[in-house]
Design an enzyme around this catalytic site. Sequence first.
Site, PDB file in Angstrom:
ATOM      1  N   HIS A 123       0.817  -1.209   0.000  1.00 32.99           N
ATOM      2  CA  HIS A 123       0.000   0.000   0.000  1.00 32.99           C
ATOM      3  C   HIS A 123       0.855   1.266   0.000  1.00 32.99           C
ATOM      4  O   HIS A 123       2.008   1.264   0.424  1.00 32.99           O
ATOM      5  CB  HIS A 123      -0.907   0.037   1.224  1.00 32.99           C
ATOM      6  CG  HIS A 123      -2.194  -0.695   1.038  1.00 32.99           C
ATOM      7  ND1 HIS A 123      -3.125  -0.335   0.102  1.00 32.99           N
ATOM      8  CD2 HIS A 123      -2.702  -1.777   1.685  1.00 32.99           C
ATOM      9  CE1 HIS A 123      -4.151  -1.167   0.167  1.00 32.99           C
ATOM     10  NE2 HIS A 123      -3.932  -2.041   1.120  1.00 32.99           N
ATOM     11  N   CYS A 185       0.292   1.993  -5.632  1.00 33.70           N
ATOM     12  CA  CYS A 185      -0.635   2.866  -6.360  1.00 33.70           C
ATOM     13  C   CYS A 185      -0.023   4.253  -6.571  1.00 33.70           C
ATOM     14  O   CYS A 185       0.904   4.651  -5.871  1.00 33.70           O
ATOM     15  CB  CYS A 185      -1.955   2.986  -5.618  1.00 33.70           C
ATOM     16  SG  CYS A 185      -1.789   3.582  -3.920  1.00 33.70           S
TER      17      CYS A 185
END
Length: 213
Positions: A123, A185
């Site tokens: 993440h 991301c």
Amino acid sequence: MKWIAYLLILTGIITMCYPKLINYYYTNKENHLLQSWDHPPTKQAVSSYKKLGPVLTETKNETKPVRKDPLPNSMLGTLEIKRIHLRLPIVEGASLSNLKVAAGHVSGTSPIGKEGNAAIAAHRSYTYGKQFNRLTEVKTGDLITIETKKEKLIYRMIAKKIVKPADLSVLHSSKNENIITLITCHPFKHPTHRYIVKAKLIEERLLTSKGSR
């Protein structure tokens, strides 16, 4: 005598087309060799990578509890990047629950430390820790260390790029290549793309005991 004229015309056409035909032939041969060298991602790797979409782009307001924490004995090792003061566990599978507490090896990609391309996702958000929050600060030439129970693997960063989620080229590998691909991301808020860091194995040390580093 018409047949002579036709023969001359045909000869002229063949002469004009010959270079293109030869070029086409060798281009096909070249592509064939490249395909035999490149390793396209496995179906499992592609499936795992596509599932990263909803996992990596969870909103910062997400408050759902972790359904199932990865067990300590499921750990593959640890990943360390000194430039960004990062050290985090690596577990098998880049699932929602795994990525809330660790980096996840993308199932179907090469095993870590083995020939090929081992993809590792984590993440980069406010939601679950700081895993790859500072990955963009890593520079070409920086060292990335992965330690398993048996060995210490030292990689050197060779490339970084931003790709669309559907870009599967990040999973490709070549023969005699031993690399890791770190995936997160991008951008930090409202992500629409993936940030990719690639690093090549430069040193492998066997660990004979817990104290060997």
